[in-house]
Design a protein around this motif. Structure first.
Motif, PDB file in Angstrom:
ATOM      1  N   TYR A  23       0.687  -1.108   0.088  1.00 52.02           N
ATOM      2  CA  TYR A  23      -0.030   0.062   0.179  1.00 52.02           C
ATOM      3  C   TYR A  23       0.758   1.213   0.125  1.00 52.02           C
ATOM      4  O   TYR A  23       1.852   1.354   0.915  1.00 52.02           O
ATOM      5  CB  TYR A  23      -0.975  -0.151   1.402  1.00 52.02           C
ATOM      6  N   THR A  24       0.670   2.210  -0.903  1.00 57.54           N
ATOM      7  CA  THR A  24       1.522   3.533  -0.948  1.00 57.54           C
ATOM      8  C   THR A  24       0.368   4.433  -1.392  1.00 57.54           C
ATOM      9  O   THR A  24      -0.955   4.012  -1.472  1.00 57.54           O
ATOM     10  CB  THR A  24       2.376   3.506  -2.032  1.00 57.54           C
ATOM     11  N   LYS A  25       0.714   5.759  -1.323  1.00 56.10           N
ATOM     12  CA  LYS A  25      -0.244   6.783  -1.641  1.00 56.10           C
ATOM     13  C   LYS A  25      -0.606   6.797  -3.367  1.00 56.10           C
ATOM     14  O   LYS A  25      -1.490   7.489  -3.623  1.00 56.10           O
ATOM     15  CB  LYS A  25       0.489   8.248  -1.475  1.00 56.10           C
ATOM     16  N   LYS A  26      -0.042   5.794  -3.899  1.00 57.78           N
ATOM     17  CA  LYS A  26      -0.143   6.072  -5.439  1.00 57.78           C
ATOM     18  C   LYS A  26      -0.708   4.653  -5.802  1.00 57.78           C
ATOM     19  O   LYS A  26      -1.403   4.503  -6.919  1.00 57.78           O
ATOM     20  CB  LYS A  26       1.221   6.186  -6.116  1.00 57.78           C
ATOM     21  N   ASN A  27      -0.509   3.481  -5.106  1.00 57.62           N
ATOM     22  CA  ASN A  27      -1.116   2.132  -5.412  1.00 57.62           C
ATOM     23  C   ASN A  27      -1.211   1.164  -4.658  1.00 57.62           C
ATOM     24  O   ASN A  27      -0.769   1.298  -3.557  1.00 57.62           O
ATOM     25  CB  ASN A  27      -0.404   1.523  -6.595  1.00 57.62           C
ATOM     26  N   ILE A  28      -2.129   0.327  -4.755  1.00 55.73           N
ATOM     27  CA  ILE A  28      -2.460  -0.853  -3.647  1.00 55.73           C
ATOM     28  C   ILE A  28      -1.984  -2.072  -4.768  1.00 55.73           C
ATOM     29  O   ILE A  28      -2.739  -2.200  -5.848  1.00 55.73           O
ATOM     30  CB  ILE A  28      -3.907  -1.111  -3.452  1.00 55.73           C
ATOM     31  N   LEU A  29      -1.133  -2.657  -4.498  1.00 55.21           N
ATOM     32  CA  LEU A  29      -0.842  -4.152  -5.253  1.00 55.21           C
ATOM     33  C   LEU A  29      -1.038  -5.495  -4.431  1.00 55.21           C
ATOM     34  O   LEU A  29      -0.630  -5.487  -3.051  1.00 55.21           O
ATOM     35  CB  LEU A  29       0.816  -4.116  -5.300  1.00 55.21           C
ATOM     36  N   LEU A  30      -1.731  -6.345  -4.879  1.00 50.36           N
ATOM     37  CA  LEU A  30      -1.999  -7.663  -4.424  1.00 50.36           C
ATOM     38  C   LEU A  30      -1.383  -8.793  -5.441  1.00 50.36           C
ATOM     39  O   LEU A  30      -2.148  -9.096  -6.312  1.00 50.36           O
ATOM     40  CB  LEU A  30      -3.538  -7.990  -4.458  1.00 50.36           C
TER      41      LEU A  30
END
Length: 335
Positions: A203-210
């Motif tokens: 989780y970042t301010k630019k994306n969520i990765l799964l």
């Protein structure tokens, strides 16, 4: 030497008393609240000379004095007291019972309450920020997560109940969060029970990765890589601005499970498919879609869906280029 050992023994006895430990814990949290402008309260603290920590009834409020975190019980051990003094939180295993995590973006605000909380300890830079927390593993039991955006008419984006999970290699650096979700089960607030979820989460301010996502319910399974890309302000118009980038390796999705989110489909069918999906919820492309249901309806091709979640002013639109499209009247009527 005898006097010194006696003093150490007396100090050890005093520090082992729950009332003394709780007073120390309250003093520390009061200092943190004073120094950083936070609102943290711990009802009971227990410490050991070997770095073990037990906390009961931990309440962390956000900048609007609403609950950000509540923990019924927490047990862990501190790995490095020197780094703790410098502001780095390094833990071994963390066991949490009864976590409530309310992630909220208030109306007309660009940052979530979690971003606001972390920034109180940080210099605001997501990649080089000073705030650091690491844990070998986090074990969650009987927990609850809610994600709310008050800028959206349908403000509740997510709500997961009865969460049991194991998170390995947990790390918060600045406002970035990474962890391997080794196992997780939960109930979606609409009624869908997820029996297991595994993924590499970012989780970042630019994306969520799964990444390497594996999701299993009683009737469905999904293997995919999922990315959500956005600017923070995009959540105020989630359906039209947050971009989904999904590569589905294998999927077998039951219409009974889809029914929790979209009730118009017929029951007791299942879609087996692979595809890549790119776009927002209201304008996305399914490329290289290869789908077959239990009654042998087949769809192979590329499709663009628009306004699938649109309002009354947004007309639904579908455009497809098909290598194969086959079905029959009975199956279409049942669907």
């Amino acid at each position: 030497l005898v006097v010194f050992l006696l003093l150490v023994l007396i100090l050890g006895i005093l520090l082992s008393l729950p009332v003394v430990q709780t007073k120390i814990g309250q003093y520390i949290t009061e200092q943190i609240n004073k120094d950083y402008g936070t609102d943290i309260n711990v009802e009971q603290v227990a410490l050991t000379v070997f770095g073990g920590v037990k906390l009961k009834k931990v309440l962390i409020k956000d900048h609007h004095k609403d609950t950000l975190f509540y923990i019924n019980r927490l047990k862990t051990n501190i790995l490095d007291f020197n780094k703790l003094y410098n502001g780095d939180l390094l833990f071994g295993d963390i066991r949490i019972d009864g976590l409530i995590f309310d992630l909220k973006q208030y109306k007309n605000e660009k940052e979530t309450n979690l971003d606001k909380f972390v920034s109180a300890f940080d210099d605001g830079s997501p990649s080089t920020g000073k705030f650091l927390m690491k844990a070998n593993a986090i074990y969650l039991k009987n927990s609850h997560f809610t994600m709310i955006d008050e800028n959206d008419e349908d403000s509740k984006i997510l709500e997961f109940l009865k969460i049991d999970a194991q998170l390995d290699g947990f790390k918060i650096k600045g406002t970035d969060v990474t962890t391997a979700i080794t196992e997780m089960s939960f109930m979606d607030f609409r009624g869908l029970k997820v029996e297991n979820l595994k993924t590499q989460f970012t989780y970042t301010k630019k994306n969520i990765l799964l990444q390497k996502l594996k999701l299993l319910t009683k009737n469905s399974l999904l293997n995919a890589d999922v990315a959500l890309r956005y600017k923070r302000e995009d959540f105020s118009d989630f359906n039209n601005k947050v971009v989904f980038d999904i590569k589905v390796d294998t999927a077998s999705v039951a219409t009974n499970d889809i029914g929790y989110f979209y009730k118009e489909l017929g029951k007791n069918n299942k879609f087996n498919f692979t595809a890549t999906i790119l776009g927002t919820l209201n304008d996305f492309h399914t490329n290289q879609l290869n789908l077959v249901d239990l009654n042998n309806t087949k769809i192979i091709g590329d499709i663009n869906f628009k306004n699938l979640f649109g309002d009354e002013k947004q007309g639904f639109f579908l455009k497809g280029k098909f290598d194969k499209l086959t079905s029959n009247h009975d199956d279409l009527a049942t669907l």
